[in-house]
Design a protein around this motif. Sequence first.
Motif, short mmCIF file in Angstrom:
data_model
loop_
_atom_site.label_atom_id
_atom_site.label_comp_id
_atom_site.label_asym_id
_atom_site.label_seq_id
_atom_site.Cartn_x
_atom_site.Cartn_y
_atom_site.Cartn_z
N PRO A 3 -19.01 5.26 -0.49
CA PRO A 3 -18.30 4.01 -0.40
C PRO A 3 -17.23 4.05 -1.73
N ALA A 4 -16.19 3.62 -1.57
CA ALA A 4 -15.13 3.41 -2.77
C ALA A 4 -15.61 2.08 -3.50
N LEU A 5 -15.71 1.89 -4.67
CA LEU A 5 -16.20 0.77 -5.56
C LEU A 5 -14.85 0.10 -6.14
N ILE A 6 -14.55 -0.97 -5.44
CA ILE A 6 -13.00 -1.57 -5.93
C ILE A 6 -13.65 -3.07 -6.20
N GLY A 7 -13.37 -3.42 -7.63
CA GLY A 7 -13.43 -4.94 -7.94
C GLY A 7 -15.15 -5.23 -7.53
N GLY A 8 -15.97 -4.25 -7.86
CA GLY A 8 -17.23 -4.70 -7.59
C GLY A 8 -17.86 -4.80 -6.13
N ARG A 9 -16.71 -4.16 -4.96
CA ARG A 9 -17.41 -4.57 -3.66
C ARG A 9 -16.92 -2.91 -3.15
N ARG A 10 -17.86 -2.73 -2.23
CA ARG A 10 -17.88 -1.35 -1.54
C ARG A 10 -16.91 -1.34 -0.29
N TYR A 11 -16.02 -0.30 -0.15
CA TYR A 11 -15.21 0.04 0.93
C TYR A 11 -15.51 1.39 1.58
N VAL A 12 -15.21 1.35 2.87
CA VAL A 12 -15.18 2.67 3.32
C VAL A 12 -13.94 2.76 4.55
N ASP A 13 -13.96 3.96 5.41
CA ASP A 13 -12.97 4.19 6.03
C ASP A 13 -12.28 3.37 7.01
N GLY A 14 -10.87 2.90 6.78
CA GLY A 14 -10.46 1.78 7.58
C GLY A 14 -10.31 2.11 9.18
N GLY A 15 -10.65 3.55 9.69
CA GLY A 15 -10.76 4.03 10.83
C GLY A 15 -11.83 3.43 11.64
N ILE A 16 -12.81 2.84 10.95
CA ILE A 16 -14.14 2.35 11.39
C ILE A 16 -13.70 1.00 12.38
N ARG A 17 -12.83 0.28 11.80
CA ARG A 17 -12.36 -1.07 12.49
C ARG A 17 -11.28 -0.61 13.57
N SER A 18 -10.34 0.28 13.43
CA SER A 18 -9.49 0.73 14.45
C SER A 18 -8.80 1.76 13.91
N ALA A 19 -8.58 2.81 14.89
CA ALA A 19 -8.35 4.08 14.53
C ALA A 19 -6.69 4.22 14.06
N THR A 20 -5.95 2.99 14.28
CA THR A 20 -4.60 3.20 13.79
C THR A 20 -4.27 1.92 13.10
N SER A 21 -5.25 0.75 13.40
CA SER A 21 -4.70 -0.69 12.79
C SER A 21 -3.50 -1.32 13.20
N LEU A 22 -2.95 -0.51 14.23
CA LEU A 22 -1.63 -1.23 14.91
C LEU A 22 -1.44 -2.91 15.14
N GLY A 23 -2.83 -3.43 15.39
CA GLY A 23 -2.98 -4.69 15.69
C GLY A 23 -2.53 -5.69 14.46
N VAL A 24 -2.40 -5.00 13.33
CA VAL A 24 -2.07 -5.94 11.84
C VAL A 24 -0.75 -6.18 11.89
N LEU A 25 0.23 -5.57 12.69
CA LEU A 25 1.76 -5.90 12.79
C LEU A 25 1.83 -6.83 14.05
N ARG A 26 1.13 -7.60 14.44
CA ARG A 26 1.15 -8.92 15.27
C ARG A 26 1.90 -9.95 14.28
N GLY A 27 2.84 -10.62 14.47
CA GLY A 27 3.32 -11.35 13.61
C GLY A 27 4.32 -10.88 12.58
N ALA A 28 4.31 -9.66 12.38
CA ALA A 28 4.97 -8.99 11.37
C ALA A 28 6.63 -9.03 11.54
N ASP A 29 7.40 -9.15 10.56
CA ASP A 29 8.77 -9.25 10.97
C ASP A 29 9.49 -7.73 10.87
N VAL A 30 9.15 -6.98 12.03
CA VAL A 30 9.79 -5.75 12.47
C VAL A 30 10.13 -5.73 13.86
N ASP A 31 11.30 -4.91 14.03
CA ASP A 31 11.69 -4.67 15.21
C ASP A 31 11.18 -3.61 16.11
N GLU A 32 11.37 -2.53 15.37
CA GLU A 32 10.61 -1.31 16.07
C GLU A 32 9.63 -0.65 15.36
#
Length: 336
Positions: free
Chosen positions: A211-240
Amino acid sequence: MPAVVFAPDRARRSPRPRVALVLGAGGVLGAAWMTGALVRLQELLPGPAAEVDLMVGTSAGSVLAAALRCHAPLTEITAWQRGNATGELSEAAVLAAQEGPLPPLPYPRLGSLPLARAALTLQVPPWVGASGWLPHGRGQHTALRSLVGALHLRHHQHRTEPQHWVDGRTWIAAMDYDTGRRVLFGQPGAPPATLTDAVVASCSIPGWYAPALIGGRRYVDGGIRSATSLGVLRGADVDEVYVLAPMASTEPDHPLRPDLRLERRLRQLLTRALIRQAKLLRAEGKHVTIMTPGASDLAVMGVNLMDGSRRQAVLEQSLRTSAGALARIGLQAEVA
């Protein structure tokens, strides 16, 4: 290579549409496939890929996002995938060539005891909790650190990499390995991190890499949560929104080998989740275009997405199939 377009019932009128580029997880071969797709996709984008209004990178996608934001030309990224890196990137290429298709022997202990406990009490999704039960990885991402660090220093002309990187326009998805919470490095309010550390965190597959250690916390692959993280764009100010998703596939095939059949089942699950996320964005008035590997791409990729020996073949196949997929998108637009 298939492409799927989710057009809203009423497209927002804008003299200049705000564009988001989503680059998904997919290992070494996913990055090669996305590189070929990006070369062709550039012809469809209203401006340079490096200048889109918002970019979301997960795991392998975070590497490409960092390279684009550091203004590495697509010709240079393609040369890297072909094993022809030069200049500042040559050292990273040598280190990458030394990495094998299988992980080093992990440490004989749980990767995350807190996350494993959370799984038992159903505090996190099952697939997130399962990552905590994997052994603690030994991999160190030496080549990746060299690559992203060289790109960042070259672009910003710094002698040392800035310790607090936040640009607000590039979100690098990782997961807190003790809580299972997704973190978008680079987003305002996210924990401070260098670009290199953020990308390493996003690519740290549990059980394979430490795991990557950043600010005293351990982080791992974001793909564990979602293979694309597309859902984080809900509410984002983008058109396409343009999505490259190496681990999904909207074109089903039916391989005979048991390992490939199992891999296709996983792809089906990831594809369904991706389509659900796209429909939610469409309901907000966003126009979403998804590109995934087709049957011919999958035949070249095989089951091990970390097998670097197939990287150039996957790239060349993607360059061929992406052109046809984008031509069909153009035809759909003319008909509409």
